[in-house]
Design a protein around this motif. Structure first.
Motif, PDB file in Angstrom:
ATOM      1  N   TYR A   1       0.112  12.667   6.002  1.00 53.10           N
ATOM      2  CA  TYR A   1       0.008  11.385   5.223  1.00 53.10           C
ATOM      3  C   TYR A   1       1.280  10.761   5.023  1.00 53.10           C
ATOM      4  CZ  TYR A   1      -1.722   7.920   2.009  1.00 53.10           C
ATOM      5  OH  TYR A   1      -2.013   6.661   1.490  1.00 53.10           O
ATOM      6  N   ALA A   2       2.402  11.608   4.846  1.00 55.79           N
ATOM      7  CA  ALA A   2       3.573  11.130   4.565  1.00 55.79           C
ATOM      8  C   ALA A   2       4.170  10.237   5.644  1.00 55.79           C
ATOM      9  CB  ALA A   2       4.427  12.339   4.010  1.00 55.79           C
TER      10      ALA A   2
ATOM     11  N   VAL B   1       0.629  -1.416  -0.037  1.00 54.46           N
ATOM     12  CA  VAL B   1       0.085   0.072  -0.045  1.00 54.46           C
ATOM     13  C   VAL B   1       0.805   1.246   0.009  1.00 54.46           C
ATOM     14  CG1 VAL B   1      -1.565   1.457   1.473  1.00 54.46           C
ATOM     15  CG2 VAL B   1      -2.103  -0.883   0.967  1.00 54.46           C
ATOM     16  N   VAL B   2       1.727   1.138   0.940  1.00 57.62           N
ATOM     17  CA  VAL B   2       2.900   2.330   0.918  1.00 57.62           C
ATOM     18  C   VAL B   2       3.220   2.626  -0.576  1.00 57.62           C
ATOM     19  CG1 VAL B   2       5.097   3.074   1.686  1.00 57.62           C
ATOM     20  CG2 VAL B   2       3.481   2.007   3.246  1.00 57.62           C
ATOM     21  N   ALA B   3       3.824   1.575  -1.104  1.00 50.97           N
ATOM     22  CA  ALA B   3       4.606   1.726  -2.579  1.00 50.97           C
ATOM     23  C   ALA B   3       3.462   2.137  -3.472  1.00 50.97           C
ATOM     24  CB  ALA B   3       5.081   0.336  -3.121  1.00 50.97           C
ATOM     25  N   TRP B   4       2.205   1.554  -3.555  1.00 56.49           N
ATOM     26  CA  TRP B   4       1.242   2.022  -4.527  1.00 56.49           C
ATOM     27  C   TRP B   4       0.780   3.396  -4.385  1.00 56.49           C
ATOM     28  CZ3 TRP B   4      -4.187   2.340  -2.519  1.00 56.49           C
ATOM     29  CH2 TRP B   4      -5.247   2.626  -3.403  1.00 56.49           C
ATOM     30  N   ALA B   5       0.724   3.886  -2.924  1.00 60.27           N
ATOM     31  CA  ALA B   5       0.384   5.450  -2.886  1.00 60.27           C
ATOM     32  C   ALA B   5       1.683   6.397  -3.283  1.00 60.27           C
ATOM     33  CB  ALA B   5       0.027   5.605  -1.192  1.00 60.27           C
ATOM     34  N   CYS B   6       2.654   5.885  -3.176  1.00 65.71           N
ATOM     35  CA  CYS B   6       3.942   6.760  -3.461  1.00 65.71           C
ATOM     36  C   CYS B   6       3.820   6.844  -5.074  1.00 65.71           C
ATOM     37  CB  CYS B   6       5.185   6.500  -2.796  1.00 65.71           C
ATOM     38  SG  CYS B   6       5.189   6.431  -1.071  1.00 65.71           S
TER      39      CYS B   6
ATOM     40  N   ALA C   1      -6.876   1.802   6.060  1.00 61.03           N
ATOM     41  CA  ALA C   1      -7.196   3.069   6.422  1.00 61.03           C
ATOM     42  C   ALA C   1      -6.021   4.049   5.551  1.00 61.03           C
ATOM     43  CB  ALA C   1      -7.056   3.572   7.886  1.00 61.03           C
ATOM     44  N   VAL C   2      -4.794   3.497   5.360  1.00 63.00           N
ATOM     45  CA  VAL C   2      -3.684   3.959   4.856  1.00 63.00           C
ATOM     46  C   VAL C   2      -4.359   4.008   3.243  1.00 63.00           C
ATOM     47  CG1 VAL C   2      -1.485   3.877   4.039  1.00 63.00           C
ATOM     48  CG2 VAL C   2      -2.138   3.512   6.277  1.00 63.00           C
ATOM     49  N   ALA C   3      -4.628   2.812   2.777  1.00 58.56           N
ATOM     50  CA  ALA C   3      -5.083   2.714   1.478  1.00 58.56           C
ATOM     51  C   ALA C   3      -6.069   3.746   1.170  1.00 58.56           C
ATOM     52  CB  ALA C   3      -5.359   1.372   0.978  1.00 58.56           C
ATOM     53  N   TRP C   4      -7.113   3.869   2.045  1.00 61.34           N
ATOM     54  CA  TRP C   4      -8.315   4.559   1.563  1.00 61.34           C
ATOM     55  C   TRP C   4      -7.936   5.971   1.618  1.00 61.34           C
ATOM     56  CZ3 TRP C   4     -11.076   8.424   4.647  1.00 61.34           C
ATOM     57  CH2 TRP C   4     -12.303   8.880   4.038  1.00 61.34           C
ATOM     58  N   LEU C   5      -6.921   6.621   2.540  1.00 56.27           N
ATOM     59  CA  LEU C   5      -6.560   7.881   2.447  1.00 56.27           C
ATOM     60  C   LEU C   5      -5.560   8.376   1.591  1.00 56.27           C
ATOM     61  CD1 LEU C   5      -5.928   8.199   6.506  1.00 56.27           C
ATOM     62  CD2 LEU C   5      -7.866   9.408   5.135  1.00 56.27           C
ATOM     63  N   ARG C   6      -5.118   7.666   0.574  1.00 57.90           N
ATOM     64  CA  ARG C   6      -4.628   7.953  -0.520  1.00 57.90           C
ATOM     65  C   ARG C   6      -5.044   9.057  -1.265  1.00 57.90           C
ATOM     66  NH1 ARG C   6      -4.060   5.738  -6.297  1.00 57.90           N
ATOM     67  NH2 ARG C   6      -5.946   5.299  -6.228  1.00 57.90           N
TER      68      ARG C   6
ATOM     69  N   ALA D   1       5.205   6.522   6.162  1.00 63.67           N
ATOM     70  CA  ALA D   1       6.463   5.985   6.688  1.00 63.67           C
ATOM     71  C   ALA D   1       6.551   5.216   7.860  1.00 63.67           C
ATOM     72  CB  ALA D   1       7.372   7.424   7.212  1.00 63.67           C
ATOM     73  N   VAL D   2       5.745   5.247   8.718  1.00 58.57           N
ATOM     74  CA  VAL D   2       5.215   4.639   9.938  1.00 58.57           C
ATOM     75  C   VAL D   2       4.836   2.971   9.393  1.00 58.57           C
ATOM     76  CG1 VAL D   2       3.974   4.390  11.986  1.00 58.57           C
ATOM     77  CG2 VAL D   2       4.969   6.668  11.586  1.00 58.57           C
ATOM     78  N   THR D   3       3.948   3.194   8.382  1.00 59.06           N
ATOM     79  CA  THR D   3       3.584   1.934   7.956  1.00 59.06           C
ATOM     80  C   THR D   3       4.628   1.101   7.487  1.00 59.06           C
ATOM     81  OG1 THR D   3       1.211   3.152   7.713  1.00 59.06           O
ATOM     82  CG2 THR D   3       1.831   0.797   6.353  1.00 59.06           C
ATOM     83  N   ALA D   4       5.506   1.671   6.827  1.00 57.63           N
ATOM     84  CA  ALA D   4       6.535   1.071   6.165  1.00 57.63           C
ATOM     85  C   ALA D   4       7.563   0.578   7.167  1.00 57.63           C
ATOM     86  CB  ALA D   4       7.380   1.808   4.915  1.00 57.63           C
ATOM     87  N   LEU D   5       7.748   1.218   8.190  1.00 57.11           N
ATOM     88  CA  LEU D   5       8.857   0.961   9.207  1.00 57.11           C
ATOM     89  C   LEU D   5       8.273  -0.139   9.994  1.00 57.11           C
ATOM     90  CD1 LEU D   5      10.131   4.197  10.440  1.00 57.11           C
ATOM     91  CD2 LEU D   5      11.206   2.482   9.139  1.00 57.11           C
ATOM     92  N   GLY D   6       6.849   0.026  10.208  1.00 58.27           N
ATOM     93  CA  GLY D   6       6.145  -1.352  10.885  1.00 58.27           C
ATOM     94  C   GLY D   6       6.096  -2.434  10.214  1.00 58.27           C
ATOM     95  N   GLY D   7       5.861  -2.424   9.038  1.00 55.42           N
ATOM     96  CA  GLY D   7       5.872  -3.460   8.203  1.00 55.42           C
ATOM     97  C   GLY D   7       7.233  -4.216   8.030  1.00 55.42           C
TER      98      GLY D   7
END
Length: 333
Positions: free
Chosen positions: A56-57, A37-42, A102-107, A61-67
Motif C-alpha cells: 500500500y505504501a 487521497v495520498v495526503a489524507w491516507a498518510c 481504489a487507493v482511497a478505499w484501501l486506506r 508513492a506511485v499515485t503521488a508521483l503519477g499525480g
C-alpha cells in the motif's frame, strides 16, 4: 535555417489545435484528487500505512508521483486528440478516477491501544515485526502448536496483538501475516510460506477475522492432511467459510462471534453451521461488535455494542486459549 513560425495554407500563422480548457481542468482535478487521497491516507492512518504490508505504501508513492507528473504535464494547454488517441485519453482518465477511488478505499484502519502496547516485548513474550509478518513468541516453554492469523480486510495487523497475545503467553507461537493491500485473498499462500520458517512448530491452528477467516478456512482445508506441520485447527473470529467444508475439513473448529455484529451478523454465523464440521464449537460473545475482535476503532456498517471492548477482548482471548490448549491436550501434549 528557417526560424519562422509554422503557417497554414494561406500563409498566416497556424493556430495550435488544442483540447478544450474543460478537459485540461478535468485532468488536473483527477491528479489533484490523487494527491489529496495520498495526503489524507498518510495524515489519518500513518501507522497502518507504515506497519502494514509495503504494497500500500508503494501504491501511495506511485499515485503521488503519477499525480505530480500529470500536474506538470498539464501546466500548459493540452493538444487536441482525435480518433483512437482521443478514445485512449478518455480511457486513461476513467482509469485514473478508478485508481484514485481504489487507493482511497484501501486506506487501512490503524491499530490503537491496547494493541500498540501489546506490540512491546516483555519477560513473557518476544514481539518481532518484519515487512510481511508479526511474530509473538513465548519466552518460556513452547507448545508444538502454533497459531497463524489472517487479519480482516483493510485492518492494520498490529490491531490483533492484544487479543492474540494471551495465546503466546500460554506457550503458543503466534504469527500474524501482513497482507498485500490488507486484503486476505491477496495473501493466500502466506501460511505455506510461514510454515517453513518455524521448524519447531509441529502443527498449526489457522485463524482469521472476517475476510481473513474466509481465507483461513481455505488454508486449513488445504493443509489439514499434510504430513509436515499440518493444520489441526481453524479459529474463526466473526467469520465463516465461503463454501461448504463440512465434509472436507478434518481439523477442530472454533467459531467466536459477537451478538451485536453488524457485518458478520448472528444470522450469518448461525447459517455457517451447515458449512462446518458437525463438531465445530460456537461461542457467542454477548454484546460484542465486529470491530471488537481487533483494536482499530469503529468500522462502518458495524452494530452497536452493549459491552466494553475490554470485556469482549477478555472473553475472545479466553475462548481462543481454551481452544488451542484443548488441541494440545487432545493430541497428548
Amino acid at each position: 535555417m528557417n526560424d519562422s513560425a509554422p503557417t497554414d495554407r494561406t500563409g498566416d500563422p497556424a493556430t495550435p489545435d488544442l483540447a478544450p480548457a474543460w478537459w485540461r481542468w478535468l485532468v488536473l482535478a483527477v491528479a489533484a484528487a490523487g494527491l489529496l487521497v495520498v495526503a489524507w491516507a498518510c495524515l489519518t492512518e500513518w501507522g497502518g500505512v507504515v506497519h502494514g504490508h509495503p504494497a500500500y505504501a508503494v501504491l501511495l508513492a506511485v499515485t503521488a508521483l503519477g499525480g505530480l507528473l500529470v500536474v506538470w504535464r498539464a501546466r500548459r494547454a493540452l493538444p487536441r486528440r482525435r480518433g483512437w488517441r482521443r478514445a485512449l485519453g478518455i480511457a486513461l482518465l476513467v482509469a485514473g478516477v478508478a485508481w484514485v477511488a481504489a487507493v482511497a478505499w484501501l486506506r487501512p484502519l490503524s491499530a490503537v491501544e491496547p494493541a500498540l502496547g501489546a506490540m512491546r516485548s516483555d519477560a513473557a513474550v518476544t514481539v518481532t515485526e518484519s515487512a510481511t509478518r508479526i511474530e509473538l513468541s513465548p519466552t518460556g516453554g513452547t507448545s508444538p502448536t502454533g497459531v497463524f492469523f489472517q487479519p480482516g480486510a483493510k485492518v492494520d495487523p498490529r490491531a490483533y496483538a492484544a487479543v492474540l497475545r494471551p495465546l503466546a503467553e500460554a506457550g503458543h507461537t503466534v504469527v500474524i501475516t501482513k497482507q498485500p493491500l490488507s486484503i486476505a485473498f491477496l495473501s493466500v499462500g502466506a501460511f505455506d510460506g510461514a510454515r517453513g520458517d518455524y521448524p519447531d512448530v509441529e502443527r498449526w491452528v489457522v485463524g482469521g477475522h472476517s475476510l481473513g477467516g474466509v481465507v483461513a478456512a481455505i488454508e486449513a482445508d488445504d493443509a489439514d492432511e499434510d504430513a509436515d506441520a499440518p493444520a489441526v485447527g481453524l479459529l474463526l473470529y466473526a467469520s465463516y467459510p465461503a463454501e461448504d467444508v463440512s465434509d472436507s475439513l478434518s481439523t477442530a473448529v472454533a467459531s467466536i462471534s459477537g451478538s451485536r455484529d453488524g457485518l458478520s451478523t448472528p444470522e450469518r454465523i448461525e447459517e455457517s453451521r451447515a458449512d462446518l464440521p458437525a463438531d465445530a464449537d460456537f461461542t457467542v460473545v454477548d454484546g460484542a461488535a465486529h470491530a471488537f475482535f481487533g483494536d482499530y476503532g469503529t468500522q462502518p456498517g458495524d452494530g452497536t455494542p452493549t459491552i466494553s471492548q475490554d470485556a469482549a477482548r477478555q472473553q475472545i482471548s479466553a475462548a481462543s486459549v481454551e481452544f488451542v490448549d484443548g488441541i494440545d491436550e487432545a493430541l497428548g501434549d
